[in-house]
Design a protein around this motif. Sequence first.
Motif, PDB file in Angstrom:
ATOM      1  N   GLY A 133      -1.363  -1.758  -9.629  1.00  0.00           N
ATOM      2  CA  GLY A 133      -2.070  -1.089  -8.543  1.00  0.00           C
ATOM      3  C   GLY A 133      -1.126  -0.345  -7.612  1.00  0.00           C
ATOM      4  N   ALA A 134      -0.028  -1.001  -7.220  1.00  0.00           N
ATOM      5  CA  ALA A 134       0.951  -0.339  -6.349  1.00  0.00           C
ATOM      6  C   ALA A 134       1.595   0.838  -7.075  1.00  0.00           C
ATOM      7  CB  ALA A 134       2.009  -1.331  -5.873  1.00  0.00           C
ATOM      8  N   GLY A 135       1.828   0.685  -8.385  1.00  0.00           N
ATOM      9  CA  GLY A 135       2.367   1.801  -9.168  1.00  0.00           C
ATOM     10  C   GLY A 135       1.384   2.963  -9.241  1.00  0.00           C
ATOM     11  N   ALA A 136       0.097   2.648  -9.397  1.00  0.00           N
ATOM     12  CA  ALA A 136      -0.925   3.704  -9.435  1.00  0.00           C
ATOM     13  C   ALA A 136      -1.028   4.408  -8.081  1.00  0.00           C
ATOM     14  CB  ALA A 136      -2.274   3.114  -9.831  1.00  0.00           C
ATOM     15  N   VAL A 137      -0.956   3.633  -6.995  1.00  0.00           N
ATOM     16  CA  VAL A 137      -0.971   4.227  -5.648  1.00  0.00           C
ATOM     17  C   VAL A 137       0.194   5.202  -5.519  1.00  0.00           C
ATOM     18  CG1 VAL A 137      -0.626   3.724  -3.193  1.00  0.00           C
ATOM     19  CG2 VAL A 137      -2.194   2.315  -4.550  1.00  0.00           C
ATOM     20  N   SER A 138       1.360   4.766  -5.953  1.00  0.00           N
ATOM     21  CA  SER A 138       2.536   5.629  -5.907  1.00  0.00           C
ATOM     22  C   SER A 138       2.311   6.912  -6.696  1.00  0.00           C
ATOM     23  CB  SER A 138       3.759   4.885  -6.458  1.00  0.00           C
ATOM     24  OG  SER A 138       4.848   5.765  -6.587  1.00  0.00           O
ATOM     25  N   GLY A 139       1.799   6.778  -7.906  1.00  0.00           N
ATOM     26  CA  GLY A 139       1.567   7.949  -8.752  1.00  0.00           C
ATOM     27  C   GLY A 139       0.596   8.943  -8.130  1.00  0.00           C
ATOM     28  N   VAL A 140      -0.486   8.427  -7.554  1.00  0.00           N
ATOM     29  CA  VAL A 140      -1.484   9.305  -6.926  1.00  0.00           C
ATOM     30  C   VAL A 140      -0.875  10.029  -5.725  1.00  0.00           C
ATOM     31  CG1 VAL A 140      -3.648   9.327  -5.621  1.00  0.00           C
ATOM     32  CG2 VAL A 140      -3.496   8.044  -7.763  1.00  0.00           C
ATOM     33  N   LEU A 141      -0.146   9.290  -4.883  1.00  0.00           N
ATOM     34  CA  LEU A 141       0.446   9.912  -3.698  1.00  0.00           C
ATOM     35  C   LEU A 141       1.514  10.944  -4.074  1.00  0.00           C
ATOM     36  CD1 LEU A 141       0.708   6.753  -1.436  1.00  0.00           C
ATOM     37  CD2 LEU A 141      -0.711   8.771  -1.008  1.00  0.00           C
ATOM     38  N   LEU A 142       2.346  10.622  -5.053  1.00  0.00           N
ATOM     39  CA  LEU A 142       3.373  11.577  -5.482  1.00  0.00           C
ATOM     40  C   LEU A 142       2.724  12.818  -6.104  1.00  0.00           C
ATOM     41  CD1 LEU A 142       6.026   9.108  -6.923  1.00  0.00           C
ATOM     42  CD2 LEU A 142       6.205  10.454  -4.818  1.00  0.00           C
ATOM     43  N   ARG A 144      -0.259  14.001  -5.378  1.00  0.00           N
ATOM     44  CA  ARG A 144      -0.840  14.782  -4.277  1.00  0.00           C
ATOM     45  C   ARG A 144       0.243  15.549  -3.522  1.00  0.00           C
ATOM     46  NH1 ARG A 144      -1.089  17.543  -0.594  1.00  0.00           N
ATOM     47  NH2 ARG A 144      -2.623  17.652   1.083  1.00  0.00           N
ATOM     48  N   GLY A 145       1.371  14.924  -3.286  1.00  0.00           N
ATOM     49  CA  GLY A 145       2.457  15.595  -2.572  1.00  0.00           C
ATOM     50  C   GLY A 145       3.003  16.785  -3.329  1.00  0.00           C
ATOM     51  N   VAL A 146       3.309  16.583  -4.602  1.00  0.00           N
ATOM     52  CA  VAL A 146       3.833  17.682  -5.431  1.00  0.00           C
ATOM     53  C   VAL A 146       2.747  18.724  -5.668  1.00  0.00           C
ATOM     54  CG1 VAL A 146       4.706  18.264  -7.727  1.00  0.00           C
ATOM     55  CG2 VAL A 146       5.612  16.274  -6.530  1.00  0.00           C
ATOM     56  N   GLY A 147       1.539  18.247  -5.971  1.00  0.00           N
ATOM     57  CA  GLY A 147       0.431  19.167  -6.212  1.00  0.00           C
ATOM     58  C   GLY A 147       0.121  20.029  -5.008  1.00  0.00           C
ATOM     59  N   GLY A 148       0.171  19.432  -3.831  1.00  0.00           N
ATOM     60  CA  GLY A 148      -0.077  20.204  -2.619  1.00  0.00           C
ATOM     61  C   GLY A 148       0.926  21.327  -2.445  1.00  0.00           C
ATOM     62  N   LEU A 149       2.184  21.017  -2.727  1.00  0.00           N
ATOM     63  CA  LEU A 149       3.227  22.036  -2.578  1.00  0.00           C
ATOM     64  C   LEU A 149       3.142  23.124  -3.644  1.00  0.00           C
ATOM     65  CD1 LEU A 149       6.208  19.704  -1.663  1.00  0.00           C
ATOM     66  CD2 LEU A 149       4.926  21.201  -0.116  1.00  0.00           C
ATOM     67  N   ARG A 173       4.200  21.364   5.976  1.00  0.00           N
ATOM     68  CA  ARG A 173       5.017  20.703   6.998  1.00  0.00           C
ATOM     69  C   ARG A 173       4.758  19.204   7.088  1.00  0.00           C
ATOM     70  NH1 ARG A 173       4.653  23.905  12.222  1.00  0.00           N
ATOM     71  NH2 ARG A 173       5.770  25.383  10.919  1.00  0.00           N
ATOM     72  N   TYR A 174       3.503  18.769   6.928  1.00  0.00           N
ATOM     73  CA  TYR A 174       3.170  17.365   7.185  1.00  0.00           C
ATOM     74  C   TYR A 174       2.482  16.647   6.023  1.00  0.00           C
ATOM     75  CZ  TYR A 174       4.023  18.868  11.975  1.00  0.00           C
ATOM     76  OH  TYR A 174       4.582  19.393  13.097  1.00  0.00           O
ATOM     77  N   TYR A 175       1.362  17.182   5.535  1.00  0.00           N
ATOM     78  CA  TYR A 175       0.534  16.425   4.602  1.00  0.00           C
ATOM     79  C   TYR A 175       1.257  16.115   3.290  1.00  0.00           C
ATOM     80  CZ  TYR A 175      -3.178  18.367   7.666  1.00  0.00           C
ATOM     81  OH  TYR A 175      -3.949  18.762   8.734  1.00  0.00           O
ATOM     82  N   SER A 176       1.788  17.129   2.621  1.00  0.00           N
ATOM     83  CA  SER A 176       2.477  16.879   1.344  1.00  0.00           C
ATOM     84  C   SER A 176       3.744  16.051   1.517  1.00  0.00           C
ATOM     85  CB  SER A 176       2.774  18.202   0.623  1.00  0.00           C
ATOM     86  OG  SER A 176       1.587  18.719   0.052  1.00  0.00           O
TER      87      SER A 176
END
Length: 194
Positions: A133-142, A144-149, A173-176
């Motif tokens: 679960g923590a690994g999946a959370v990490s994957g989703v957040l990463l 979103r960050g890369v995808g946003g940029l 500046r902030y979200y990604s």
Amino acid sequence: MNAGTSEAAAPGSAAGGVRRAGAAPDGVSRTGLPGQADAGSDRVSDGVRRTGAVVAGALGAIGVLHAVWMRTPWPLGSPAEFADTVVGVGVERLPTPAMCAEVAVALGAASYLVGARAGVLPAVGPRLLRTAGAGAVSGVLLARGVGGLLLFGPAGPGRRIARTERFLRLDRRYYSPLCLALGTGAALVAARGA
């Protein structure tokens, strides 16, 4: 020990108890450093605990904010300002309250998984579930960050997801960067938590 002497055997010695081969005295790891956990131990380092507490707290707070957004555009003044700042779309394309609720629940679950894996929240269920679960959370957040940029941009060729200029500025500046930082912290907790 001779009969009639009063020498006490040292803990862990042959006379005082049995210590498994290669085991270190209590409170000392096999690395020789007091308080440092051995590989495979359930103990979590202070750095991992602190990282997990920060990531879990941030995810929980963002989840609460999404729950608030089911009813109000707070802290912004209007739905139009909210749409431009937080979502990057026109007010007609705002997420529904049900969508905000789904995101709030997902962020709450993510907060729990990271916090439990870091040892700052009570662990319930199998360790494998918390780790995955923590690994999946990490994957989703990463993602979103890369995808946003990479994917968000003004309408036009080369960008897949059109967003408003204000949102793009805030996202870069902030979200990604926040998503990348939280994802990196969650990855650390997934790899080194208990």
